[in-house]
Write an enzyme that holds these catalytic residues in place. Structure first.
Site, PDB file in Angstrom:
ATOM      1  N   ARG A 178       0.848  -2.446   6.695  1.00  0.00           N
ATOM      2  CA  ARG A 178       2.273  -2.687   6.440  1.00  0.00           C
ATOM      3  C   ARG A 178       2.546  -4.189   6.390  1.00  0.00           C
ATOM      4  NH1 ARG A 178       5.085   2.177   9.976  1.00  0.00           N
ATOM      5  NH2 ARG A 178       4.426   3.840   8.541  1.00  0.00           N
ATOM      6  N   CYS A 233       9.035  -6.348  14.293  1.00  0.00           N
ATOM      7  CA  CYS A 233       8.280  -5.182  13.832  1.00  0.00           C
ATOM      8  C   CYS A 233       9.050  -4.606  12.651  1.00  0.00           C
ATOM      9  CB  CYS A 233       8.104  -4.168  14.965  1.00  0.00           C
ATOM     10  SG  CYS A 233       9.654  -3.628  15.718  1.00  0.00           S
TER      11      CYS A 233
END
Length: 277
Positions: A178, A233
């Protein structure tokens, strides 16, 4: 003092009137699973905090997937949970600390230093044969008076100011694919904030237990001890285990970018990087 506690130590605080256990179990994608697990069984006296309902505010155009709740509402909920400035809070989940560390950080942000995370979680508590109950706790309400520590939170302006500065480090806590942008399934834009380095949060607790201070320092050894660190995050939750890990490692200038990647990409003009830094 460490921010962690093992169930073998925590069990001795089970009937301490100045200790509150906080159950923060939550399964991403199954929002009712955490409370259902709490109803089936939890540490006696534990109060339940829901990630969506108690530890997050309403989603808006900006602010990310888990923005902070209104400060007054959060303080009120802490008081209703029997928490005041004298209370030792022990937070736990069954997700390797990924959810409980969000409450740990929020309490620190509210100025409450007396909070520790149950390192072996609910599973460790069960494995040791310690008591559980299905009876919901109804603690005596107290007044929680927050002392908000803004030094623990980074705004999007702080992130932009930190980009490219030699004495600032951005840490992306997501899984590597990611961060690089190879995984395009989660967000409308894939990649990371330019200049950010990748430290996947689970690397700090590879067996479901947080590594000790020495091992955490080894993880982050490339980061100077005196620099400003901003951690993010996807939506401001799983960055919190890295904030805790950095704190355990002795870093004292660590901030959470609550909005994280989901907030960053909500602004069309914000740059996005892919691949390795």
């Amino acid at each position: 003092m460490t921010n962690l506690i093992h169930s073998s130590e925590a069990v001795h605080r089970l009937h301490d009137p100045h200790t509150v256990f906080a159950d923060v179990r939550f399964v991403l994608g199954e929002p009712s699973a955490g409370y259902a697990a709490y109803e089936r069984g939890h540490i006696p006296g534990a109060v339940f905090f829901d990630l969506n309902e108690d530890l997050s505010g309403p989603k808006q155009e900006h602010g990310g997937g888990h923005p902070l709740p209104h400060p007054d509402l959060f303080a009120e909920k802490l008081g209703r949970a029997g928490i005041d400035s004298h209370t030792q809070v022990i937070v736990y989940d069954d997700q390797g600390g990924s959810i409980a560390s969000r409450l740990w950080w929020m309490l620190k942000y509210a100025g409450h230093e007396r909070v520790r995370l149950l390192n072996d979680g609910y599973s460790g508590w069960l494995a040791n044969g310690y008591p559980v109950t299905s009876v919901s706790s109804r603690p005596e309400a107290k007044q929680f008076v927050p002392r908000w520590n803004e030094r623990l939170q980074a705004t999007i302006s702080d992130v932009k100011a930190a980009m490219g500065k030699a004495d600032s480090v951005l840490i992306d806590s997501r899984i590597h694919n990611r961060y690089t942008g190879e995984d395009t399934s989660k967000y409308l834009k894939a990649g990371h904030i330019p200049g950010a380095i990748n430290h996947y949060w689970e690397d700090g607790s590879p067996d479901g237990l947080f590594l000790g201070a020495v091992e955490q320092r080894e993880r982050f050894k490339a980061i100077p001890a005196d620099c400003e660190i901003i951690v993010y995050c996807g939506a401001g939750v799983t960055a919190c285990p890295n904030v805790l890990a950095l704190t355990e490692a002795g870093y004292s200038h660590v901030k959470l970018y609550v909005g994280s990647w989901s907030d960053w990409i909500s602004y069309e003009e914000n740059p996005v990087a892919t691949g390795e830094e």
